[in-house]
Design a protein around this motif. Structure first.
Motif, mmCIF file in Angstrom:
data_model
loop_
_atom_site.group_PDB
_atom_site.id
_atom_site.type_symbol
_atom_site.label_atom_id
_atom_site.label_comp_id
_atom_site.label_asym_id
_atom_site.label_seq_id
_atom_site.Cartn_x
_atom_site.Cartn_y
_atom_site.Cartn_z
ATOM 1 N N GLU A 85 40.086 -13.192 12.528
ATOM 2 C CA GLU A 85 41.109 -13.453 11.530
ATOM 3 C C GLU A 85 40.546 -13.522 10.119
ATOM 4 N N MET A 86 39.235 -13.771 9.963
ATOM 5 C CA MET A 86 38.600 -13.762 8.647
ATOM 6 C C MET A 86 38.297 -12.351 8.169
ATOM 7 N N GLY A 87 38.469 -11.382 9.041
ATOM 8 C CA GLY A 87 38.147 -10.003 8.691
ATOM 9 C C GLY A 87 36.729 -9.604 9.027
ATOM 10 N N ILE A 88 36.006 -10.467 9.731
ATOM 11 C CA ILE A 88 34.643 -10.134 10.148
ATOM 12 C C ILE A 88 34.686 -8.971 11.127
ATOM 13 N N GLU A 89 33.933 -7.929 10.827
ATOM 14 C CA GLU A 89 33.837 -6.772 11.715
ATOM 15 C C GLU A 89 32.529 -6.875 12.491
ATOM 16 N N LEU A 90 32.653 -7.041 13.779
ATOM 17 C CA LEU A 90 31.486 -7.305 14.623
ATOM 18 C C LEU A 90 31.261 -6.134 15.574
ATOM 19 N N LEU A 91 30.014 -5.709 15.682
ATOM 20 C CA LEU A 91 29.638 -4.653 16.625
ATOM 21 C C LEU A 91 28.615 -5.207 17.613
ATOM 22 N N MET A 92 28.871 -4.991 18.908
ATOM 23 C CA MET A 92 27.929 -5.357 19.961
ATOM 24 C C MET A 92 27.550 -4.080 20.691
ATOM 25 N N HIS A 93 26.289 -3.701 20.590
ATOM 26 C CA HIS A 93 25.816 -2.394 21.054
ATOM 27 C C HIS A 93 24.802 -2.621 22.175
ATOM 28 N N VAL A 94 25.209 -2.391 23.414
ATOM 29 C CA VAL A 94 24.346 -2.672 24.564
ATOM 30 C C VAL A 94 23.345 -1.532 24.767
ATOM 31 N N GLY A 95 22.091 -1.789 24.462
ATOM 32 C CA GLY A 95 21.030 -0.838 24.779
ATOM 33 C C GLY A 95 20.768 0.176 23.687
ATOM 34 N N LEU A 96 19.728 0.964 23.906
ATOM 35 C CA LEU A 96 19.317 2.030 23.003
ATOM 36 C C LEU A 96 19.570 3.370 23.673
ATOM 37 N N ASP A 97 20.364 4.224 23.016
ATOM 38 C CA ASP A 97 20.700 5.560 23.543
ATOM 39 C C ASP A 97 21.479 5.495 24.847
ATOM 40 N N THR A 98 22.094 4.358 25.160
ATOM 41 C CA THR A 98 22.852 4.235 26.418
ATOM 42 C C THR A 98 24.147 5.024 26.398
ATOM 43 N N VAL A 99 24.512 5.575 25.236
ATOM 44 C CA VAL A 99 25.671 6.473 25.189
ATOM 45 C C VAL A 99 25.465 7.663 26.118
ATOM 46 N N GLN A 100 24.201 8.014 26.364
ATOM 47 C CA GLN A 100 23.902 9.157 27.228
ATOM 48 C C GLN A 100 24.319 8.929 28.678
ATOM 49 N N LEU A 101 24.530 7.669 29.052
ATOM 50 C CA LEU A 101 24.924 7.374 30.431
ATOM 51 C C LEU A 101 26.396 7.690 30.684
ATOM 52 N N ASN A 102 27.139 7.965 29.598
ATOM 53 C CA ASN A 102 28.550 8.339 29.720
ATOM 54 C C ASN A 102 29.369 7.338 30.536
ATOM 55 N N GLY A 103 29.068 6.059 30.357
ATOM 56 C CA GLY A 103 29.831 5.014 31.020
ATOM 57 C C GLY A 103 29.297 4.588 32.368
ATOM 58 N N GLU A 104 28.330 5.315 32.910
ATOM 59 C CA GLU A 104 27.766 4.943 34.204
ATOM 60 C C GLU A 104 27.040 3.609 34.084
ATOM 61 N N HIS A 105 27.257 2.738 35.022
ATOM 62 C CA HIS A 105 26.677 1.393 35.090
ATOM 63 C C HIS A 105 27.378 0.402 34.143
ATOM 64 N N PHE A 106 28.472 0.810 33.470
ATOM 65 C CA PHE A 106 29.226 -0.074 32.595
ATOM 66 C C PHE A 106 30.653 -0.242 33.116
ATOM 67 N N THR A 107 31.202 -1.443 33.028
ATOM 68 C CA THR A 107 32.597 -1.697 33.390
ATOM 69 C C THR A 107 33.229 -2.532 32.286
ATOM 70 N N ALA A 108 34.297 -2.014 31.661
ATOM 71 C CA ALA A 108 34.999 -2.737 30.611
ATOM 72 C C ALA A 108 36.116 -3.579 31.223
ATOM 73 N N HIS A 109 36.255 -4.810 30.737
ATOM 74 C CA HIS A 109 37.302 -5.704 31.215
ATOM 75 C C HIS A 109 38.388 -5.915 30.165
ATOM 76 N N VAL A 110 38.297 -5.187 29.065
ATOM 77 C CA VAL A 110 39.316 -5.200 28.022
ATOM 78 C C VAL A 110 39.528 -3.766 27.565
ATOM 79 N N LYS A 111 40.563 -3.567 26.756
ATOM 80 C CA LYS A 111 40.793 -2.243 26.176
ATOM 81 C C LYS A 111 40.996 -2.379 24.682
ATOM 82 N N GLN A 112 40.878 -1.280 23.974
ATOM 83 C CA GLN A 112 41.000 -1.305 22.526
ATOM 84 C C GLN A 112 42.380 -1.838 22.140
ATOM 85 N N GLY A 113 42.398 -2.776 21.182
ATOM 86 C CA GLY A 113 43.655 -3.376 20.751
ATOM 87 C C GLY A 113 43.938 -4.725 21.384
ATOM 88 N N ASP A 114 43.211 -5.088 22.435
ATOM 89 C CA ASP A 114 43.436 -6.370 23.104
ATOM 90 C C ASP A 114 43.015 -7.533 22.208
#
Length: 652
Positions: free
Chosen positions: A565-594
């Motif tokens: 609510e203060m407008g703080i923009e926070l980024l949490m980035h799990v790992g280095l170059d883990t984008v290459q896994l294309n979601g493998e080994h990751f499970t999201a429990h929320v969706k964008q906008g929640d």
């Protein structure tokens, strides 16, 4: 018109147009280009774009830092450019077009040794501690060592040899494993191959020179009737392990293409491993040993000859530029070979001093720019990081930005390197950099190395201040010129207390917290993306650190953005170059906008599987709009649990 259409159109023009783009992709924070001709990119104009937070080039990729909204920017960019994006692997493959053969070789060497660095660093600390226990006579103990004077410490010293031997004597196992991992072949075969190079059935490499040829012929040979082969081990040898590892990779790839799938599980490992073991002991090992010994002999001769002062001065001065090019990774192999051949290395002391010199130059900038709170968020942690052996934040974040501190550090490092070389200072192992590096120095050289450390601190510090005032190597930070303005918010009257908003960030992970400069990704470590901390997670669960709304959730699920609510923009980035896994080994429990509450589970990830796949899970927790806030870490370093207070944020 899209939100970023204007900047995306200009970026396309400034990178040299559509025809200058060989490949393009993006990660959680930046656009990644492979340019046909990197010289066509107008870096000054790109950095002036409102959407761009910085640029840098690494491993043949031209990277443009955008921030959390990079997915939207990317989509608009490829739409305007009428391009199809590629995977990160595609971009890496294309990036090799911009690398010459030497750069490719260095990149490969770096990718082999980087996974081994944690063990090498720990091993260096252990050997350094054992050095103090068993090799340094103490005056208060009657000139006896600690191990000689205490049963307890003698036991500790003996016990610590267990991990020390495992790390350095059995280094070939790590090398052959890392090669198979990098080349994406069967890793367990690499481990088995490495073990066959250091097996207890073999004559230990360190005992070869003290064993007669007759003894070797009688007791340490395999007799095959028509020929014999020596049972020689390759403990701590680098090049024999590398040659054997690459042969194994080649043979496995060769047979995998030619043997039917139905029987490949049996015959591919058999036909790859056995010939490699035979070749390693019959041909590659002896040749690699001679090559490694020749290299270490040349380096050692250069550092012990009558021209050693020149060799030491040149290497000391040029080590920092080697870090920029990546060529410094070659020194790891040389250092290990020197220790294997001579029992110590005269190269590592100069590397430690170069780290110290870079930190001292940044310290001078901190003093010269005192009051610039925004810069201090990068510069102060950079000093600490450099003095603990990690210089990239100092070099890329401060010294190369202004140039004159970098030159001052090179001069100070060169003089300190010349000094230790003239006095023949040697280290018993590697891995301990910066100020703690003194524990790896042979005991009789402690005093000399301490003086060298003072040189590496004093010379860069005072030269940096002198260069700044005299305008030498300095075109952007002249005394009396406001060329690097302090955060304007610091020049305004103090905001009334009633309008100040404050909040606290709580740990989203269980694990070990470190300063942001500890990040393995230079973009985060330099503060280019914002301010915050990094956490080495102990388990694969990421929770909300405060109440807010999910503003970003990557399809690969490795990065989550949150706005409060203060407008703080926070980024949490799990790992280095883990984008290459294309979601493998990751499970999201929320969706964008929640909307989420503090402590709510956001993401689970299989930490062991991610690390087994070759990726780190270190997680930066970043406030990406820090110019609006004062960000004060509450914990500098240490173990944290979910919901521990870690960062205090105050609006400006």
């Amino acid at each position: 018109m899209g939100k970023f259409e204007k900047d995306a159109t200009k970026l396309l023009e400034y990178v040299g147009g559509r025809d200058n783009i060989s490949a393009i992709t993006h990660c959680a924070t930046r656009m990644r280009f492979v340019l046909v001709d990197p010289k066509k990119a107008d870096e000054a104009k790109i950095e002036d774009l409102d959407s761009v937070r910085g640029i840098f080039t690494n491993a043949g990729q031209f990277q443009v830092i955008i921030g959390n909204e990079v997915p939207t920017f990317y989509q608009e960019f490829v739409s305007i450019a009428k391009l199809e994006g590629g995977s990160k692997d595609d971009v890496k493959a294309a990036a090799k077009q911009n690398q010459n053969p030497l750069q490719r070789a260095v990149t490969l060497l770096a990718e082999i040794f980087t996974p081994l660095l944690p063990a090498i660093i720990v091993g260096g600390l252990i050997l350094g501690f054992r050095n103090i226990l068993e090799a340094v006579p103490m005056g208060f103990l009657g000139d006896k060592t600690i191990a000689e004077s205490s049963v307890f410490w003698n036991g500790v010293n003996s016990f610590l040899w267990l991990p020390g031997e495992a790390i350095f004597h059995f280094l070939p196992v790590g090398i052959t494993w890392s090669i198979t991992r990098k080349m994406k072949t069967t890793e367990i075969l690499g481990i088995v191959l490495g073990i066959t190079l250091v097996s207890p059935q073999l004559l230990n490499a360190y005992a070869v020179n003290s064993t007669s040829a007759a003894d070797i012929a009688q007791n340490w040979t395999w007799d095959f009737g028509f020929f014999t082969m020596e049972k020689i081990g390759y403990q701590a040898q680098v090049i024999p392990a590398m040659l054997a590892g690459f042969l194994l990779v080649y043979l496995e790839r060769f047979f995998r293409k030619r043997i039917p799938e139905a029987v490949s599980m049996i015959f591919v490992p058999l036909l790859s491993l056995l010939p490699t073991i035979l070749a390693a002991h019959l041909i590659l090992g002896p040749i690699g040993w001679k090559i490694g010994s020749a290299i270490s002999t040349v380096v050692n001769a250069g550092l012990t000859s009558s021209f050693s002062w020149l060799f030491g001065g040149v290497f000391g001065a040029l080590y920092a530029p080697l870090v920029i090019t990546g060529l410094h990774h070659t020194t790891l192999a040389i250092d290990n070979q020197l220790v294997a051949d001579f029992g110590s290395t005269n190269l590592w002391p100069m590397i430690c001093l170069s780290n110290i010199a870079q930190g001292a130059a940044v310290l001078a900038v901190v003093v010269a720019h005192r009051g610039n709170k925004k810069e201090e968020q990068v510069s102060v942690p950079s000093v600490i990081s450099a003095w603990l052996g990690v210089t990239e934040p100092a070099m890329f974040g401060i010294n190369l930005k202004y140039v004159y501190p970098f030159v001052a550090a090179m001069i100070g490092s060169g003089l300190a390197g010349m000094f230790v070389t003239v006095f023949g200072v040697r280290a018993i192992g590697i891995g301990v950099g910066g100020l703690p590096g003194i524990i790896a120095i042979k005991g009789n050289y402690y005093g000399i190395f301490a003086i060298a450390m003072l040189i590496a601190i004093a010379v860069p510090f005072f030269l940096t201040l002198f260069f700044r005032r005299a305008g030498i190597f300095n075109k952007i930070d002249r005394v009396g010129e406001a060329l690097d303005p302090i955060d304007p918010s610091l020049e305004t009257p103090v905001t009334p207390v009633s309008t100040v908003k404050e909040t606290t960030l709580f740990s989203p992970l269980n694990g070990q917290l470190f300063p942001l400069s500890h990040s393995v990704d230079p973009v985060f470590a330099q503060g280019a993306m914002g301010q915050g901390v990094v956490i080495e997670p102990s388990e694969g669960k990421l929770y909300a650190p405060l109440d807010g709304t999910i503003s970003l959730l990557f399809p690969s699920k490795h990065a989550i953005g949150l706005v409060d609510e203060m407008g703080i923009e926070l980024l949490m980035h799990v790992g280095l170059d883990t984008v290459q896994l294309n979601g493998e080994h990751f499970t999201a429990h929320v969706k964008q906008g929640d909307s989420v509450k503090k402590g709510q589970l956001l993401l689970t990830f299989d930490k062991a599987a991610i690390e087994k796949a070759g990726y780190q899970t270190q997680t930066p927790i970043i406030i990406t709009n820090p110019s609006n806030y004062q960000v004060d870490p509450l914990i500098q370093e240490g173990a944290v649990k979910v919901n521990d207070a870690i960062v205090h944020v105050t609006s400006l």
